[in-house]
Scaffold this motif. Structure first.
Motif, mmCIF file in Angstrom:
data_model
loop_
_atom_site.group_PDB
_atom_site.id
_atom_site.type_symbol
_atom_site.label_atom_id
_atom_site.label_comp_id
_atom_site.label_asym_id
_atom_site.label_seq_id
_atom_site.Cartn_x
_atom_site.Cartn_y
_atom_site.Cartn_z
ATOM 1 N N LYS A 270 1.165 -1.398 0.099
ATOM 2 C CA LYS A 270 -0.147 0.075 -0.268
ATOM 3 C C LYS A 270 0.589 1.762 -0.538
ATOM 4 N N ASP A 271 0.512 2.157 -1.180
ATOM 5 C CA ASP A 271 1.467 3.264 -0.995
ATOM 6 C C ASP A 271 2.493 3.683 -0.482
ATOM 7 N N ILE A 272 3.695 3.245 -1.266
ATOM 8 C CA ILE A 272 4.888 3.358 -0.960
ATOM 9 C C ILE A 272 5.693 3.711 -1.883
ATOM 10 N N ASP A 273 5.972 5.114 -0.864
ATOM 11 C CA ASP A 273 7.257 5.423 -1.900
ATOM 12 C C ASP A 273 9.046 5.597 -1.653
ATOM 13 N N LEU A 274 9.291 5.383 -2.894
ATOM 14 C CA LEU A 274 10.648 4.554 -3.297
ATOM 15 C C LEU A 274 11.598 5.116 -4.176
ATOM 16 N N THR A 275 12.996 5.494 -4.014
ATOM 17 C CA THR A 275 13.741 5.785 -4.864
ATOM 18 C C THR A 275 14.857 5.047 -5.239
ATOM 19 N N ILE A 276 15.503 5.131 -6.024
ATOM 20 C CA ILE A 276 16.416 4.165 -6.034
ATOM 21 C C ILE A 276 17.303 5.232 -7.039
ATOM 22 N N ARG A 277 19.283 4.843 -6.433
ATOM 23 C CA ARG A 277 19.795 5.446 -6.975
ATOM 24 C C ARG A 277 21.029 4.940 -7.925
ATOM 25 N N ARG A 278 21.708 5.627 -8.258
ATOM 26 C CA ARG A 278 22.632 5.364 -9.475
ATOM 27 C C ARG A 278 24.004 4.753 -8.129
ATOM 28 N N GLY A 279 24.426 3.704 -8.307
ATOM 29 C CA GLY A 279 26.086 3.135 -7.379
ATOM 30 C C GLY A 279 25.289 2.783 -6.030
ATOM 31 N N GLU A 280 24.126 2.268 -5.634
ATOM 32 C CA GLU A 280 23.765 2.340 -3.897
ATOM 33 C C GLU A 280 23.524 0.803 -4.757
ATOM 34 N N VAL A 281 23.629 0.164 -2.939
ATOM 35 C CA VAL A 281 22.952 -1.158 -2.931
ATOM 36 C C VAL A 281 21.989 -0.978 -1.882
ATOM 37 N N LEU A 282 20.837 -1.568 -2.125
ATOM 38 C CA LEU A 282 19.872 -1.175 -1.881
ATOM 39 C C LEU A 282 19.007 -1.471 -0.815
ATOM 40 N N GLY A 283 19.193 -2.180 0.255
ATOM 41 C CA GLY A 283 18.878 -3.263 1.073
ATOM 42 C C GLY A 283 17.266 -3.210 1.676
ATOM 43 N N ILE A 284 16.534 -4.256 1.105
ATOM 44 C CA ILE A 284 14.890 -4.067 1.897
ATOM 45 C C ILE A 284 15.007 -5.636 2.677
ATOM 46 N N GLY A 285 14.837 -4.914 3.734
ATOM 47 C CA GLY A 285 14.639 -5.371 5.206
ATOM 48 C C GLY A 285 13.433 -5.914 5.904
ATOM 49 N N GLY A 286 13.024 -6.842 6.590
ATOM 50 C CA GLY A 286 11.723 -6.656 7.292
ATOM 51 C C GLY A 286 11.960 -8.334 7.477
ATOM 52 N N LEU A 287 10.759 -8.675 8.693
ATOM 53 C CA LEU A 287 10.632 -10.157 8.447
ATOM 54 C C LEU A 287 10.250 -10.343 7.220
ATOM 55 N N VAL A 288 10.317 -12.207 7.415
ATOM 56 C CA VAL A 288 9.767 -12.806 5.990
ATOM 57 C C VAL A 288 8.510 -12.722 5.645
ATOM 58 N N GLY A 289 8.255 -12.259 4.307
ATOM 59 C CA GLY A 289 6.270 -11.899 4.198
ATOM 60 C C GLY A 289 5.804 -10.657 4.367
ATOM 61 N N GLN A 290 6.527 -10.092 4.756
ATOM 62 C CA GLN A 290 5.831 -8.196 4.912
ATOM 63 C C GLN A 290 6.165 -7.751 3.670
ATOM 64 N N GLY A 291 5.772 -8.199 2.184
ATOM 65 C CA GLY A 291 5.714 -7.573 1.094
ATOM 66 C C GLY A 291 7.118 -7.306 -0.032
ATOM 67 N N GLN A 292 8.639 -7.946 1.267
ATOM 68 C CA GLN A 292 9.219 -7.365 -0.004
ATOM 69 C C GLN A 292 9.617 -7.993 -1.520
ATOM 70 N N GLU A 293 8.922 -9.322 -1.659
ATOM 71 C CA GLU A 293 9.009 -9.852 -3.726
ATOM 72 C C GLU A 293 8.104 -9.282 -3.719
ATOM 73 N N ASP A 294 6.447 -8.917 -3.403
ATOM 74 C CA ASP A 294 5.263 -8.357 -4.534
ATOM 75 C C ASP A 294 6.309 -6.608 -4.951
ATOM 76 N N LEU A 295 7.241 -5.916 -3.813
ATOM 77 C CA LEU A 295 7.771 -4.743 -4.687
ATOM 78 C C LEU A 295 8.482 -5.042 -5.280
ATOM 79 N N LEU A 296 9.482 -5.732 -5.179
ATOM 80 C CA LEU A 296 10.342 -6.504 -6.470
ATOM 81 C C LEU A 296 9.566 -6.703 -7.174
ATOM 82 N N LEU A 297 8.887 -7.970 -7.471
ATOM 83 C CA LEU A 297 7.670 -7.935 -8.552
ATOM 84 C C LEU A 297 7.254 -7.269 -9.298
#
Lengths: 500, 326
Positions: A270-297
């Motif tokens: 729901k309603d995520i604001d995210l920026t990804i920058r060149r040259g960085e490794v952006l980590g996505i953390g959290g407990l298992v199954g909090q929507g990380q996979e949905d975000l990537l897909l």
């Protein structure tokens, strides 16, 4: 203190040589709600499986009513009054609520199922958990929260002396969770031993009497919850020596944004604001199954997604399909490499060529010489040894992961999305993957790394976005990055502190 | 990083022993053995005329089995090929020849229609996510209904010079239908094993999810595969019409089981993802050979059918069982 109904004494368990539990002891006492805390992969589920007889322990003993049980089977555990409510629901969706609740313990009369008695007894437990649905409804029709309640009712149907709940509230509404809380308090008064696993610290602080904390398969705390604070518990769960596992790297100075999304929604997100920058490794953390996979897909065009505003490398909008995402320079390395990443029956070289096959248009011919040269180059580059005409399934997990990464290299992606790329990968390969990811970033590409391994996020990422229940709970910059901060954000420790 | 290894350790040359484990090659060996044994045991079996006749029959099965091979490798199955064979065998005489003295135009129209039917199958499978078995079975039933309405129970004769030539001409003593089969087989093998499109078919059959996540447009590929299935069944249908001189409802029915049996006998995994048309070719020849041998046995059609079914099962038990390790 009353004698424990079930206790584990110095139990150890390893899988394929990886120790998961080491000399763990826990005692479940009647009339007490016992919390079991730990990070993802700390060994909580394995411990439950040992207590319920689903897995045998390698060393140590399980005692029931003070007597050591040589080899506890699931049937013996059930007969001893131990009931488990699993995280993954074990209901049969085409059967009715009553049939599910009684499954395996149907009351009988003259050799037939006594449906009258079943309905009466199922009704009684449903009243306890606050299920008011018609008992003849198929479970498949129920929303997830209600199904969870059926699962709990099913455990209660057997009138357990020990009730083990593995993250029971993860799919419950606030109202349902309240009902469950009242039920557990009632069970405690009635003398049931409850083992309660939850990632919601405020819930644990409110409800439980005693806590056992696991970290990397070792008990780091076994104490009364009275007088303990949430931050103290978080500290007991994290903290590991990063050792030489992580390469040293220098943070890339702040650079231009390559991907930005505002109001991004996809599946449970729901309603995520995210920026990804060149040259960085952006980590996505959290407990298992909090929507990380949905975000990537969702970003990858593999799941339907929407956003108020989105821009990928200057192109507005979210890619509508995977080929379109690939054309924009995105690549995705999935978590379940056997199911989503690789073609196990095909050769290593073939797997590395697949994205090229996908890109080719019309009925062009393959250039075997070029394919061979490319495969050789990739194998050397990533350190994949030996015969490349072997089937991928012959490789170890680490090498399989290298193939899953290698296949994207010829496309030269500018945004690399990785979903838990080091899960089930040996330490040496892990390090190689870390080096590769940092090198990628230093070449001005963007790397998005979703990981269930908190140290990985702390030691490898420029920034970490922590997700909880489909939302971004926090975005931590390099300065504020620590395992404590990530776990605290993942578990909502601030809210717990405010509530207390 | 490891030291660079030589190309021969990375891509070791194939050994002779690998050939002996190659299912396509083994099926060829079985066919050759059966021909030699039957040739000695029964006078006339090994004559050029008889073997030529067997190849001509195998050409029809072989053509139907091209599409079936594509579909099965892609992880599906096409149960409508028999009906499509009938549609094209009955369809050519029904389509007006449009003043074309060679008869090419009606054949092209029918082939386009057959491909279109296949495309509809693919549409149902790829977009509506109907299971291939249901989609193609429903399509077969639908087509049979249409055929009964249009053609009724009577046979229709074709006056088509092109088909007459394909069904009866024998340049250098070999039937034109066999030439057709050889040419289309060569194209098939190139498409399957030497194009990215062919590689995509193997990818979809082995792991559709991983294929989609690798950037392959799985829907387009699936639709193309079923369209090929329709096209080659249509091609078999017009060849059959040329050989037979007339078409009737039900003429294509035997080719459904035959095409699947040829594919599986040739070593293509019924689970999808691996196989080759090079195995289906001897598979088709083996099928007609078995049928010919059974006709020799003096038995009623009922017993012949029972014998045929049992022999196919026995052959598959012998050579075609799937390994369980997936």
């Amino acid at each position: 203190m009353p004698a424990p109904i079930i206790a584990a004494r110095d139990v150890s368990k390893s899988f394929f040589g990886n120790p998961v539990l080491r000399d763990v002891s826990i005692a479940l006492v009647p009339g007490r709600i016992h919390a079991l805390l730990g990070e993802n992969g700390a060994g909580k589920s394995t411990l439950i499986n040992l207590l319920s007889g689903a897995l045998p322990s390698d060393r140590g003993t399980i005692e029931i009513d003070g007597k050591a049980v040589a080899a506890l089977t699931p049937a013996a555990a059930r007969n001893a009054g131990i009931a488990v409510v699993q995280q993954e629901l074990s209901l049969t969706s085409s059967l009715s609520i009553a049939e599910n609740i009684g499954l395996g313990a149907y009351p009988r009369r003259y050799g037939f199922i006594d449906y009258g008695a079943l309905a009466r007894r199922a009704k009684a437990v449903c009243d306890m958990v606050g299920l008011d649905e018609s008992l003849s409804r198929p479970v498949g029709d129920l929303p997830l929260g209600r199904r969870q309640m059926v699962e709990i009712a099913k455990a209660l149907f057997r009138e357990p002396r020990v009730l083990i709940l593995d993250e029971p509230t993860s799919s419950l509404s606030a109202h349902e969770a309240d009902t469950l809380t009242r039920l557990l308090v009632k069970l405690r008064e009635a003398g049931t031993a409850v083992l309660y696993i939850s990632h919601r610290l405020n819930e644990v602080m409110r409800l439980c009497d005693h806590v056992t904390v696991l970290k990397d398969g070792v008990v780091t705390a076994d104490q009364s919850l009275a007088g303990t604070d949430a931050d103290g518990l978080v500290r007991l769960m994290v903290g590991r020596d990063p050792g030489d596992l992580f390469p040293s790297w220098t943070a890339t100075p702040e650079t231009e944004t390559i991907v930005s999304v505002e109001g991004f929604s996809s599946g449970p997100l729901k309603d995520i604001d995210l920026t990804i920058r060149r040259g960085e490794v952006l980590g996505i953390g959290g407990l298992v199954g909090q929507g990380q996979e949905d975000l990537l897909l969702g970003l990858y065009g593999a799941l339907p997604a929407s956003a108020r505003r989105a821009s990928f490398d200057g192109v507005p909008g979210i890619p509508a399909s995977v080929p379109k995402a690939n054309a924009l320079g995105l690549a995705y390395v999935p978590a379940d490499r056997k199911r989503e990443g690789l073609h196990l029956i095909h050769t290593i070289a073939w797997n590395m060529m697949l994205p090229q096959f996908g890109r080719a248009r019309g009925l062009s011919l393959r250039n075997r010489g070029k394919e061979k040269a490319l495969a050789l180059d990739l194998a050397d580059h990533l350190g994949i040894k030996g015969d490349l005409t072997r089937q991928v399934q012959a490789l170890s997990g680490g090498n399989q992961q290298k193939v899953a990464l290698a296949k994207w290299m010829p496309s030269d992606p500018s945004i690399l999305l990785l979903n838990d790329p080091t899960r089930g990968v040996d330490v040496e390969t892990k390090r190689e993957i870390y080096i590769l990811l940092r090198r990628f970033a230093s070449e001005g590409k963007a790397v998005v790394l979703s990981s269930s391994d908190t140290p990985e996020l702390v030691h490898l990422c420029d920034r970490v976005a922590v997700m909880r229940e489909g939302k971004l709970a926090a975005t931590l910059d390099r300065d504020g990055l620590s395992e404590e901060a990530i776990v605290a954000a993942a578990m909502g420790a601030e809210e717990a502190a405010q509530a207390a | 990083m490891s030291a660079t290894e030589s190309e021969t350790t990375r891509f070791p040359p194939r050994r002779i022993s690998a050939l002996l484990r190659n299912r396509a090659f083994l099926t060829f060996i079985i066919v050759a053995l059966v021909w030699v044994v039957a040739g000695f045991a029964k006078p006339g079996f090994g004559s050029f005329g008889h073997l030529r006749y067997l190849l001509e029959l195998a050409a029809v099965i072989g053509l139907v089995a091209i599409g079936q091979t594509f579909v099965v490798i892609a992880g599906g199955i096409d149960l409508s090929v028999g009906a499509i064979v009938t549609v094209s065998a009955v369809g050519v005489p029904l389509v007006a020849d449009l003043g074309d003295p060679t008869g090419t135009v009606p054949v092209l129209i029918v082939l386009a229609a057959a491909s279109g039917i296949g495309l509809l199958n693919g549409l149902g499978v790829a977009y509506l996510r109907v299971h291939p078995m249901i989609m193609t079975l429903a399509m077969a039933t639908f087509l049979q209904g249409v055929l009964i309405l249009v053609a009724g129970g009577s046979a229709v004769s074709a006056q088509n010079p092109l088909l007459h030539w394909f069904g009866n001409a024998r340049p250098i003593g070999i039937p034109a239908g066999v030439y057709l089969w050889v040419v289309v087989s060569a194209i098939t093998l190139v498409v399957l094993h030497a194009t990215p499109f062919g590689a995509r078919i193997f990818a979809i059959g082995a792991n559709p999810l991983a294929t989609a996540l690798s950037g392959v447009n799985t829907r387009t590929t699936t639709m193309a595969v079923y369209a090929i299935g329709g096209l080659t069944a249509g091609l078999a249908g017009v060849l059959l019409l040329g050989m037979n001189g007339q078409g009737y409802v039900g003429i294509g029915d035997p080719y459904l089981l035959a095409s699947i049996a040829a594919v599986v006998l040739g070593g293509t995994s019924i689970l999808g993802g691996s196989g080759t048309y090079a195995g289906t070719i001897p598979g088709a020849i083996l099928l007609v050979t078995i049928t010919a041998l059974i006709t020799v046995v003096n038995a009623s059609p009922g017993w012949r059918s029972i014998l045929f079914g049992s022999l196919i099962l026995a052959l598959l038990l012998f050579s075609g069982r799937e390994s369980r390790g997936r």
